[in-house]
Design a protein around this motif. Structure first.
Motif, short mmCIF file in Angstrom:
data_model
loop_
_atom_site.label_atom_id
_atom_site.label_comp_id
_atom_site.label_asym_id
_atom_site.label_seq_id
_atom_site.Cartn_x
_atom_site.Cartn_y
_atom_site.Cartn_z
N ALA A 66 0.84 -1.22 0.00
CA ALA A 66 0.00 0.00 0.00
C ALA A 66 0.87 1.26 0.00
N GLY A 67 2.08 1.15 0.56
CA GLY A 67 2.98 2.30 0.63
C GLY A 67 3.48 2.75 -0.74
N ALA A 101 2.03 3.93 -3.07
CA ALA A 101 1.38 5.20 -3.47
C ALA A 101 2.11 6.41 -2.91
N THR A 102 2.92 6.21 -1.88
CA THR A 102 3.51 7.37 -1.18
C THR A 102 5.03 7.37 -1.27
N VAL A 117 5.53 -2.46 6.51
CA VAL A 117 4.72 -1.37 7.07
C VAL A 117 3.29 -1.82 7.35
N LYS A 145 -1.97 1.61 8.06
CA LYS A 145 -3.06 2.26 8.81
C LYS A 145 -2.61 2.54 10.25
N SER A 161 0.43 2.98 11.20
CA SER A 161 1.48 4.00 11.20
C SER A 161 0.87 5.41 11.28
N VAL A 162 -0.31 5.56 10.68
CA VAL A 162 -0.98 6.88 10.73
C VAL A 162 -1.41 7.19 12.17
N MET A 212 -1.91 12.99 5.25
CA MET A 212 -1.50 12.76 6.63
C MET A 212 -1.48 14.09 7.39
N ARG A 261 -3.26 16.67 6.71
CA ARG A 261 -4.64 17.12 6.95
C ARG A 261 -5.08 16.65 8.34
N ASN A 304 7.06 11.35 -0.67
CA ASN A 304 7.74 11.27 0.63
C ASN A 304 9.26 11.22 0.44
N SER A 323 8.99 7.11 12.27
CA SER A 323 8.37 5.85 12.71
C SER A 323 9.29 5.15 13.70
N1 CAA Z 1 -11.64 10.20 -3.78
C1 CAA Z 1 -11.22 10.89 -2.69
N2 CAA Z 1 -10.57 10.31 -1.63
C2 CAA Z 1 -10.34 8.99 -1.70
C3 CAA Z 1 -10.76 8.22 -2.81
C4 CAA Z 1 -11.43 8.88 -3.88
N3 CAA Z 1 -11.84 8.22 -4.95
N4 CAA Z 1 -10.38 6.94 -2.58
C5 CAA Z 1 -9.76 6.90 -1.37
N5 CAA Z 1 -9.74 8.15 -0.84
C6 CAA Z 1 -9.16 8.58 0.42
C7 CAA Z 1 -9.46 7.64 1.58
O1 CAA Z 1 -10.73 7.92 2.17
C8 CAA Z 1 -8.29 7.94 2.50
O2 CAA Z 1 -8.51 9.17 3.16
P1 CAA Z 1 -8.69 9.22 4.77
O3 CAA Z 1 -7.48 8.57 5.35
O4 CAA Z 1 -8.79 10.66 5.07
O5 CAA Z 1 -9.92 8.43 5.04
C9 CAA Z 1 -7.14 8.20 1.53
O6 CAA Z 1 -7.74 8.50 0.27
C10 CAA Z 1 -6.21 7.00 1.34
O7 CAA Z 1 -7.00 5.89 0.95
P2 CAA Z 1 -6.78 4.49 1.64
O8 CAA Z 1 -6.68 4.63 3.13
O9 CAA Z 1 -7.79 3.54 1.10
O10 CAA Z 1 -5.33 4.15 1.06
P3 CAA Z 1 -4.47 2.87 1.25
O11 CAA Z 1 -5.19 1.79 1.94
O12 CAA Z 1 -3.93 2.56 -0.09
O13 CAA Z 1 -3.28 3.30 2.25
C11 CAA Z 1 -1.59 4.46 3.38
C12 CAA Z 1 -2.87 4.59 2.52
C13 CAA Z 1 -1.87 3.62 4.63
C14 CAA Z 1 -1.14 5.84 3.80
C15 CAA Z 1 -0.49 3.76 2.52
O14 CAA Z 1 -0.21 4.52 1.39
C16 CAA Z 1 0.79 3.48 3.27
O15 CAA Z 1 0.92 2.43 3.90
N6 CAA Z 1 1.82 4.42 3.18
C17 CAA Z 1 3.12 4.21 3.80
C18 CAA Z 1 3.07 4.47 5.30
C19 CAA Z 1 2.89 5.95 5.63
O16 CAA Z 1 3.17 6.83 4.85
N7 CAA Z 1 2.41 6.21 6.86
C20 CAA Z 1 2.25 7.58 7.32
C21 CAA Z 1 2.52 7.69 8.81
S1 CAA Z 1 4.13 7.00 9.19
C22 CAA Z 1 5.24 8.23 8.70
O17 CAA Z 1 4.88 9.37 8.52
C23 CAA Z 1 6.65 7.84 8.50
C24 CAA Z 1 6.92 7.77 7.04
O18 CAA Z 1 7.34 8.76 6.43
C25 CAA Z 1 6.64 6.50 6.35
#
Ligand code: CAA
Length: 440
Positions: free
Chosen positions: A159-160, A162-163, A206, A209, A211-212, A250, A252, A328, A364
């Motif tokens: 899932a990461g 994307a970021t 990772v 969810k 981690s957030v 994040m 936001r 990121n 993290s």
């Molecule tokens: N239109 C508008 N918004 C949409 C949408 C659409 N069509 N589809 C989805 N969204 C929104 C979702 O509602 C969600 O928003 P909210 O969190 O506000 O509800 C957002 O888009 C992301 O969607 P998902 O949660 O479904 O995304 P995902 O399951 O693919 O995972 C993630 C997102 C968990 C951040 C993932 O990308 C990930 O694991 N990233 C790496 C870990 C990370 O960055 N963690 C952050 C905290 S840790 C940290 O900061 C240290 C670091 O640098 C890694």
């Protein structure tokens, strides 16, 4: 006492650019708005095959030293922060110093070198180390070079993915700085967490969810700890609040958390509570969930108020302008956010000298740190010299097939004779075989 802080800053972006909405989302079967609106990302930077954390860090540092007229004799310390290190013994700073010595034709033998690791917060920890070294009077009139450099790549299908992102931020830390002066007060929130790990592996494991949630919990603690040493804050205290930005979505969430803290025990909190008809700290309920529901209802209503939205638009949103296009950068991310805000202020012709920033770093594993900075009177010249847009525009847009290929190259899944370059390097450090760096 003479102030200490960031005198100059330079950024090096990875030279490839992936459009998340146009190129990545369709291949993942996702709606592009998940990236653009949900995560808040349009594009992300990737390193070309001849780039890595050393070349990106060395290029940012070289540009910084050249522009500010510094030579190795002016630098007494080189600290590199990274969570993408490839050597468990020799610090990345020695590799970068080696590159710089080639172009300056003189050595950094006199400089103390090190490497800091604590996920993304290591960039700020290196900044703190440099600050403490100068404040302790051990610098002999020299500056410190702090370099935050990372390739933030995740396994394909994680899932990461994307970021992701890649780039380096170089900062010169000096007495009487031109850009921002750091304050001595800090607040911390720290706990042993396992949501994001890289134990001798190329890509992180990772629990996205979680981690957030860990980010928000540690940040809440750090804000409380900061207020315990620096006193209560008010929403008008800070021109900008740059948060660690793994992705703008994040921030936001973090921005709302931050606002709840800066309005706490101020007239603003009471006025908003009356406006939305909900209490920020509800009275005790029968069970925890009901209490949490009440807090969440308050937060949801707070988010919809004009007062909060205007504050967010002014204090937080400008910190995200660059991140939306680079993704990121782990250790560099909060420093990109600061630069983004100052660049926005310059473009808006705002006067910031003497204004304060609340800098909210996070790594993290996990730790958050809050400190403040005061903008100095050389900020306009420094930010005007910062040509990030030019570098972002010069990136090569990659197709999805090229993305897959570059990901495999950085994962060493492609034989060295089959490695190709997507852009042409010029006047920069390039990775040209193991241990050999040089200008082409
Ligand atoms: N239109 C508008 N918004 C949409 C949408 C659409 N069509 N589809 C989805 N969204 C929104 C979702 O509602 C969600 O928003 P909210 O969190 O506000 O509800 C957002 O888009 C992301 O969607 P998902 O949660 O479904 O995304 P995902 O399951 O693919 O995972 C993630 C997102 C968990 C951040 C993932 O990308 C990930 O694991 N990233 C790496 C870990 C990370 O960055 N963690 C952050 C905290 S840790 C940290 O900061 C240290 C670091 O640098 C890694």
């Amino acid at each position: 006492m003479v102030g200490v802080g960031i005198d100059a800053i330079e950024i090096h972006t990875g030279k490839l650019c992936l459009d998340l909405g146009e190129t990545f989302a369709p291949e993942m079967g996702d709606d592009p708005d998940k990236y653009r609106k949900g995560l808040g990302l349009y594009t992300s930077s990737f390193p070309d095959s001849y780039e890595d954390i050393v070349t990106m860090g060395a290029n940012a540092a070289h540009r910084l030293m050249k522009r500010t007229g510094r030579t190795p004799a002016d630098i007494g310390r080189i600290d590199v922060a990274t969570e993408s290190a490839f050597d468990n013994s020799k610090p990345v700073s020695t590799y970068i110093a080696g590159c710089l010595e080639q172009v300056f034709e003189t050595t950094f033998h006199h400089a103390n070198k090190g490497e800091r690791k604590f996920a993304c917060i290591a960039g700020t920890q290196s900044l703190d180390d440099a600050y403490n070294w100068i404040r302790a009077g051990r610098h002999r009139g020299r500056s410190a070079l702090v370099i935050a450099t990372d390739t933030a790549l995740y396994a394909r299908g994680d899932a990461g993915e994307a970021t992701q992102g890649a780039g380096a931020v170089a900062m010169l830390i000096s007495e009487d700085p031109s850009l921002v002066e750091l304050s001595p007060e800090q607040g911390y929130g720290s706990a042993d967490e396992t949501d994001f790990l890289k134990p001798n592996q190329q890509f992180p494991s990772v629990d996205g969810k979680r981690s957030v949630q860990v980010y928000l919990s540690r940040m809440r603690e750090a804000l409380q700890d900061y207020e315990s040493v620096a006193g209560d804050t008010h929403p008008d205290d800070f021109a900008f609040i740059p948060f660690h930005t793994p992705f703008p979505g994040m921030v936001r969430k973090a921005g709302l958390l931050g606002y709840r803290h800066v309005i706490r025990d101020t007239g603003v909190e009471e006025e908003l509570a009356a406006e939305i008809g909900r209490q920020p700290r509800p009275e005790a309920f029968d069970d925890d969930q009901t209490y949490l529901d009440a807090v969440s209802e308050y937060t949801d209503a707070l988010k919809e108020t004009t007062r909060y939205q205007e504050w967010y638009e002014q204090v937080i949103e400008p910190t995200l302008n660059i991140s939306r296009y680079v993704g990121n950068w782990y250790t560099g991310s909060v420093h990109v956010a600061r630069a983004s805000a100052l660049k926005h202020a310059l473009e808006q012709d705002r006067e910031l000298t003497g204004d304060r920033l609340l800098v909210a770093s996070y790594g993290s594993g996990a730790q958050a740190e809050i400190h403040t900075e005061t903008v100095q009177d050389g900020w306009k010249e420094e930010i005007a010299a910062f040509d990030i847009d030019e570098h972002l525009d010069a990136r090569h847009d990659i197709t999805f097939e090229e993305y897959e290929r570059i990901h495999d190259i950085h994962n060493h899944d492609i034989k060295s004779e089959d490695v190709e370059e997507f852009t042409t390097p010029s006047d920069e450090f390039v990775f040209d075989g193991w241990g050999r760096m040089g200008e082409r």
